[in-house]
Design a protein around this motif. Structure first.
Motif, PDB file in Angstrom:
ATOM      1  N   PHE A  16      44.627  34.126  35.908  1.00  0.00           N
ATOM      2  CA  PHE A  16      44.224  32.769  35.840  1.00  0.00           C
ATOM      3  C   PHE A  16      42.951  32.425  36.235  1.00  0.00           C
ATOM      4  CE2 PHE A  16      44.531  28.267  35.800  1.00  0.00           C
ATOM      5  CZ  PHE A  16      44.811  27.827  34.741  1.00  0.00           C
ATOM      6  N   LEU A  17      42.938  32.604  37.641  1.00  0.00           N
ATOM      7  CA  LEU A  17      41.619  32.074  38.284  1.00  0.00           C
ATOM      8  C   LEU A  17      40.482  32.876  37.378  1.00  0.00           C
ATOM      9  CD1 LEU A  17      42.242  31.945  42.233  1.00  0.00           C
ATOM     10  CD2 LEU A  17      41.795  30.022  40.390  1.00  0.00           C
ATOM     11  N   SER A  18      40.595  34.148  37.143  1.00  0.00           N
ATOM     12  CA  SER A  18      39.480  34.832  36.647  1.00  0.00           C
ATOM     13  C   SER A  18      38.914  34.251  35.262  1.00  0.00           C
ATOM     14  CB  SER A  18      39.731  36.145  36.471  1.00  0.00           C
ATOM     15  OG  SER A  18      40.320  36.860  37.608  1.00  0.00           O
ATOM     16  N   LEU A  19      40.035  33.797  34.608  1.00  0.00           N
ATOM     17  CA  LEU A  19      39.873  33.290  33.127  1.00  0.00           C
ATOM     18  C   LEU A  19      39.214  31.878  33.293  1.00  0.00           C
ATOM     19  CD1 LEU A  19      43.240  33.984  31.397  1.00  0.00           C
ATOM     20  CD2 LEU A  19      40.854  34.853  30.846  1.00  0.00           C
ATOM     21  N   CYS A  20      39.437  31.012  34.171  1.00  0.00           N
ATOM     22  CA  CYS A  20      38.845  29.846  34.475  1.00  0.00           C
ATOM     23  C   CYS A  20      37.210  30.177  34.934  1.00  0.00           C
ATOM     24  CB  CYS A  20      39.457  28.965  35.598  1.00  0.00           C
ATOM     25  SG  CYS A  20      41.050  28.546  35.312  1.00  0.00           S
ATOM     26  N   VAL A  21      36.977  31.093  35.904  1.00  0.00           N
ATOM     27  CA  VAL A  21      35.529  31.219  36.205  1.00  0.00           C
ATOM     28  C   VAL A  21      35.021  31.797  34.962  1.00  0.00           C
ATOM     29  CG1 VAL A  21      34.051  32.847  37.672  1.00  0.00           C
ATOM     30  CG2 VAL A  21      36.301  31.628  38.625  1.00  0.00           C
ATOM     31  N   ALA A  22      35.614  32.747  34.239  1.00  0.00           N
ATOM     32  CA  ALA A  22      34.993  33.178  32.894  1.00  0.00           C
ATOM     33  C   ALA A  22      34.581  32.220  32.057  1.00  0.00           C
ATOM     34  CB  ALA A  22      35.645  34.338  32.294  1.00  0.00           C
ATOM     35  N   ALA A  23      35.660  31.188  31.776  1.00  0.00           N
ATOM     36  CA  ALA A  23      35.332  30.038  30.903  1.00  0.00           C
ATOM     37  C   ALA A  23      34.166  29.111  31.409  1.00  0.00           C
ATOM     38  CB  ALA A  23      36.655  29.478  30.845  1.00  0.00           C
ATOM     39  N   LEU A  24      34.269  29.109  32.849  1.00  0.00           N
ATOM     40  CA  LEU A  24      33.112  27.989  33.278  1.00  0.00           C
ATOM     41  C   LEU A  24      31.442  28.956  32.979  1.00  0.00           C
ATOM     42  CD1 LEU A  24      34.653  26.658  36.609  1.00  0.00           C
ATOM     43  CD2 LEU A  24      33.969  25.416  34.568  1.00  0.00           C
ATOM     44  N   LEU A  29      26.522  29.504  30.150  1.00  0.00           N
ATOM     45  CA  LEU A  29      25.786  30.449  29.449  1.00  0.00           C
ATOM     46  C   LEU A  29      25.277  29.587  28.123  1.00  0.00           C
ATOM     47  CD1 LEU A  29      27.073  33.956  30.080  1.00  0.00           C
ATOM     48  CD2 LEU A  29      24.853  33.145  30.394  1.00  0.00           C
ATOM     49  N   ARG A  30      26.390  29.050  27.424  1.00  0.00           N
ATOM     50  CA  ARG A  30      26.450  28.812  26.184  1.00  0.00           C
ATOM     51  C   ARG A  30      25.618  27.421  26.248  1.00  0.00           C
ATOM     52  NH1 ARG A  30      31.337  25.382  24.258  1.00  0.00           N
ATOM     53  NH2 ARG A  30      30.243  24.178  25.494  1.00  0.00           N
TER      54      ARG A  30
END
Ligand code: HEM
Length: 528
Positions: A16-24, A29-30
């Motif tokens: 879950f944490l990795s997903l949050c970091v990836a989303a941030l 980036l976007r």
């Protein structure tokens, strides 16, 4: 209750944490990639900028050519956006806007972006004018500008003549009647002798004894485009204060130590010497009223300065500052002069008719005022000046001008505001080689700068020394030096191409300044 526990467990689970970091990261980036699109500004997409940046970082392209490519990519626009990795940058193309932003907009575009301000507490070359920012830059610059006044340059002219005599001596010994000479090497050794003598009052002997010229070896390292500068600029790109926080400086510790001890020793010697001498260090010492005990005493030269109405803060010039000033003269002054003189000789070898015009002009002045060309005579050599200006146009060795936006800047006649932190690039290469401003840009044509034609040059399109309050402080010294050297060589020799002359000058991506790669051989033939 159990479902709440499961939720908490899920919340802290690594996935879950990795997903949050990836989303941030994705959001960041976007947002970064869409920075210019969101503002409706024409731009070069981030992935294209990245390709150009990689070509530069891998040494396939000079960074100055990279900005030239960006200039060309934005054809048809007055300005446009680009990216340094993800950092938004503006490429300014319109000459009228160039003048307005660099001169009237100076309060917003005051600092070079090249790095964080030097570390005043540490062992650094703190007076490197190029890297100084804000009030510190203003304070140091106000001390240096008077050193380049016409009266001071006239004194320097005598030093220049002495150095040139040594060069002429050397050439007399090397060139009997005619000889092939690696001109880039000779020219850079002469430029070293001149900078050493004018800046520090030191006899470098680079022309006569290059093997034992330690300062020349250090000078070559002051602008080392090796791993150190790559790491430095990468850290700087992440955050301007990062190199400073990690204790990483652009200059290697050996270069810093050498420059500092050289400056310190020379200051001591000059203070003790009874002999009058004219060089920048002496003048800087006099203008700062340094006391003997300051130099012999502790590391810091205490010096309180009145800094004018708007800068009442007192400011201490330290030895590190003075050493930094001279490091900036070495780094900013030496190589561009060598490049311009080399390129000028290369062009002259291909254009005997231009050489003849310079020679005839020199002869006319000599007939009028005796055999010696004085400081005042040099200014009368109009055609020679045109030749030097055209060399600076065709070979814009400083390649681009850059600034960092220090306070928001409202682009006149638009609703767009350049935000603090955005970097500004003006491609001198792009402008100087744009047929819109300089028709047939590859042609070497000094008559572009003749009295009849000079009005056709669009203000803001010709920027070899930059523009505005941050314009090159050594501009007049550089012009005097270049003209003096060309005048002396053309007076004594005709320049010709030889078997070893390159067909065209290719750029060296490993060098900081835009200049020819490899050796530049020309044939010197003694004039009868
Ligand atoms: C052909 C020779 C030279 C060229 C083409 C050249 C070009 C330039 C350019 C384009 C800049 C940046 C200006 C801007 O940002 O608007 C600059 C800055 C500078 N140049 Fe030169 N330069 C030359 C020779 C010299 C010499 C001989 C010296 C010193 C003895 C010198 C010292 C400096 C310094 C200290 C700066 C930084 C100025 C500041 O930040 O206030 N340059 N030069």
């Amino acid at each position: 209750m159990e479902s709440l526990q499961n939720l908490l467990y899920a919340a802290v689970s690594p996935v879950f944490l990795s997903l949050c970091v990836a989303a941030l990261i994705w959001i960041h980036l976007r947002d970064s990639i869409n920075y210019w699109a969101k503002r409706g500004i024409p731009h070069i997409p981030a992935h294209r900028c990245l390709v150009l940046l990689l070509a530069e970082k891998f040494g396939w392209k000079h960074d100055m050519e990279m900005y030239c490519d960006m200039y060309n990519a934005l054809e048809g626009h007055s300005y446009g956006g680009a990216f340094e990795v993800l950092k938004p940058t503006i490429i300014l193309r319109d000459p009228a806007m160039v003048n307005a932003w660099l001169v009237k907009g100076f309060s917003s575009f005051r600092d070079h972006h090249s790095g964080s301000a030097p570390d005043e507490e540490g062992e650094n070359l703190t007076g490197e004018l190029f890297a100084l920012t804000g009030d510190r830059w203003r304070q140091v610059r106000s001390k240096l500008t008077p050193l380049f006044s016409p009266a001071k340059l006239k004194l320097m002219y005598e030093t220049l003549k002495e150095c040139t005599e040594e060069l002429k001596d050397h050439l007399r010994q090397t060139v009997d009647d005619e000889a092939d000479v690696e001109i880039k090497d000779v020219v850079s050794r002469h430029a070293m002798d001149v900078i050493g003598a004018c800046a520090l009052g030191v006899k470098c002997n680079a022309v006569k004894d290059p093997e034992n010229c330690v300062i020349m070896k250090v000078a070559n390292r002051v602008l080392d485009v090796g791993w150190r500068s790559s790491v430095y600029f990468f850290l700087n790109l992440v955050h301007p204060r990062l190199p400073h926080l990690l204790g990483f400086s652009l200059r290697s510790p050996e270069v810093v130590a050498f420059m500092t001890s050289l400056t310190k020793d020379v200051m001591r010697m000059k203070k003790e010497s009874e002999q009058p001498s004219q060089h920048f260090l002496r003048m800087l010492m006099d203008s700062c009223e340094l006391q003997e005990e300051d130099i012999h005493g502790s590391k810091t030269i205490s010096l309180q300065q009145e800094l004018g109405a708007e800068q009442k803060e007192s400011f201490k010039i330290t030895e590190d500052y003075v050493a930094g000033v001279f490091a900036s003269f070495l780094s900013a002054g030496l190589e561009p002069i060598s490049i311009i003189v080399t390129c000028c000789f290369y062009e002259l070898a291909h254009h005997p008719e231009i050489q003849d015009r310079i020679f005839n002009e020199i002869q006319t002045i000599k007939e009028g005022s005796g055999s010696d060309i004085t400081f005042e005579d040099l200014k009368k050599l109009q055609y020679l000046e045109q030749v030097v200006k055209e060399t600076l146009r065709k070979y814009p060795t400083a390649g681009f001008i850059h600034r960092e936006c220090t306070e928001p800047f409202h682009i006149p006649d638009s609703s767009i505001v350049v935000e603090k932190g955005v970097r500004l690039f003006i491609s001198t290469c792009g402008l100087h080689r744009d047929p819109k401003y300089f028709p047939e840009p590859d042609k070497f044509d000094p008559d572009r700068f003749s009295k009849e034609n000079i009005h056709k040059i669009v203000p803001g399109s010709y920027l070899p020394f930059g523009e505005g309050p941050r314009v090159c402080v050594g501009k007049q010294l550089a012009l005097m030096n270049i003209k003096h050297m060309v005048m002396n060589l053309v007076s004594d020799y005709t320049l010709q191409t030889c078997e070893k002359t390159q067909n065209c000058l290719r750029t060296d991506p490993q060098k900081f300044f835009l200049g020819p790669k490899g050796e530049v051989w020309l044939r010197l033939k003694k004039r009868k």
